[in-house]
Design a protein around this motif. Structure first.
Motif, PDB file in Angstrom:
ATOM      1  N   UNK A  72       0.812  -1.223   0.000  1.00  0.00           N
ATOM      2  CA  UNK A  72       0.000   0.000   0.000  1.00  0.00           C
ATOM      3  C   UNK A  72       0.847   1.276   0.000  1.00  0.00           C
ATOM      4  N   UNK A  73       2.160   1.133   0.007  1.00  0.00           N
ATOM      5  CA  UNK A  73       3.040   2.302   0.047  1.00  0.00           C
ATOM      6  C   UNK A  73       2.766   3.212  -1.143  1.00  0.00           C
ATOM      7  N   UNK A  74       2.993   4.485  -0.925  1.00  0.00           N
ATOM      8  CA  UNK A  74       2.743   5.487  -1.963  1.00  0.00           C
ATOM      9  C   UNK A  74       4.056   6.074  -2.450  1.00  0.00           C
ATOM     10  N   UNK A  75       4.095   6.397  -3.730  1.00  0.00           N
ATOM     11  CA  UNK A  75       5.267   7.036  -4.296  1.00  0.00           C
ATOM     12  C   UNK A  75       5.244   8.535  -3.997  1.00  0.00           C
ATOM     13  N   UNK A  76       6.155   9.284  -4.584  1.00  0.00           N
ATOM     14  CA  UNK A  76       6.222  10.732  -4.325  1.00  0.00           C
ATOM     15  C   UNK A  76       4.963  11.470  -4.776  1.00  0.00           C
ATOM     16  N   UNK A  77       4.237  10.897  -5.735  1.00  0.00           N
ATOM     17  CA  UNK A  77       2.998  11.516  -6.208  1.00  0.00           C
ATOM     18  C   UNK A  77       1.799  11.102  -5.364  1.00  0.00           C
ATOM     19  N   UNK A  78       2.044  10.259  -4.362  1.00  0.00           N
ATOM     20  CA  UNK A  78       0.957   9.816  -3.492  1.00  0.00           C
ATOM     21  C   UNK A  78       0.165   8.638  -4.034  1.00  0.00           C
ATOM     22  N   UNK A  79       0.727   7.930  -5.015  1.00  0.00           N
ATOM     23  CA  UNK A  79       0.013   6.814  -5.650  1.00  0.00           C
ATOM     24  C   UNK A  79       0.535   5.469  -5.155  1.00  0.00           C
ATOM     25  N   UNK A  80      -0.382   4.528  -5.022  1.00  0.00           N
ATOM     26  CA  UNK A  80       0.024   3.154  -4.751  1.00  0.00           C
ATOM     27  C   UNK A  80       0.471   2.518  -6.071  1.00  0.00           C
ATOM     28  N   UNK A  81       1.099   1.360  -5.985  1.00  0.00           N
ATOM     29  CA  UNK A  81       1.528   0.658  -7.207  1.00  0.00           C
ATOM     30  C   UNK A  81       0.321   0.331  -8.094  1.00  0.00           C
TER      31      UNK A  81
END
Length: 175
Positions: free
Chosen positions: A35-44
């Protein structure tokens, strides 16, 4: 994460599967990573949904990890449902239906799923869509293709027989 990067690339299923093979969804320590989010706040999953021609990767992630409901918009569900039907995942189809059945345009999305299942010769999905979910065997998708056209064009006799015995109009397929 490596998963975010792998799912962003269209037709990268082998890499996605390799990365996912290191993630065990049953391990409580892994779910926060999924469920981690990238720098844009998106999950995989959201990254995969945003990528073009990546529905198979989205279906793989949905099937493998299951924790998705809060990550999908109704538009996402509408976009991925035909790929779920093509892949033959009846359980995932049930889950998507349970979540999205009240959304506007859902019957048209299910019709697109029926066309996709007929194209791919997924008889169990065809039976579920028509028999359990009440999808109209004559309903065309947004391109104007009916389930009977899709099954006939691809030579899927079992699907053709099922559709005809459940009300598909042969003359509609000839239009």
């Amino acid at each position: 994460s490596a998963l975010h990067l792998a799912v962003a690339v269209p037709n990268n299923m082998v890499c996605v599967q390799l990365v996912c093979s290191q993630l065990d969804a049953r391990d409580p320590k892994i779910m926060p990573k999924i469920r981690a989010r990238n720098r844009k706040g998106e999950t995989a999953l959201q990254v995969a949904l945003r990528a073009q021609d990546n529905e198979d990767t989205v279906v793989y992630l949905l099937q493998r990890f299951g924790s998705w409901k809060e990550q999908l918009s109704s538009e996402d569900v509408h976009r991925v449902l035909p790929a779920v039907c093509r892949a033959g995942y009846t359980r995932l189809l049930e889950d998507l239906h349970r979540e999205a059945r009240a959304h506007a345009g859902w019957q048209l999305v299910l019709a697109a799923g029926l066309v996709a299942a007929c194209s791919a010769k997924c008889l169990k999905v065809v039976e579920m869509l028509v028999g359990q979910l009440g999808v109209d065997t004559c309903q065309a998708d947004k391109e104007g293709t009916t389930p009977l056209m899709a099954a006939s064009e691809n030579g899927h006799l079992e699907c053709v027989e099922y559709l005809v015995t459940h009300g598909a109009k042969v003359e509609q397929a000839a239009e």
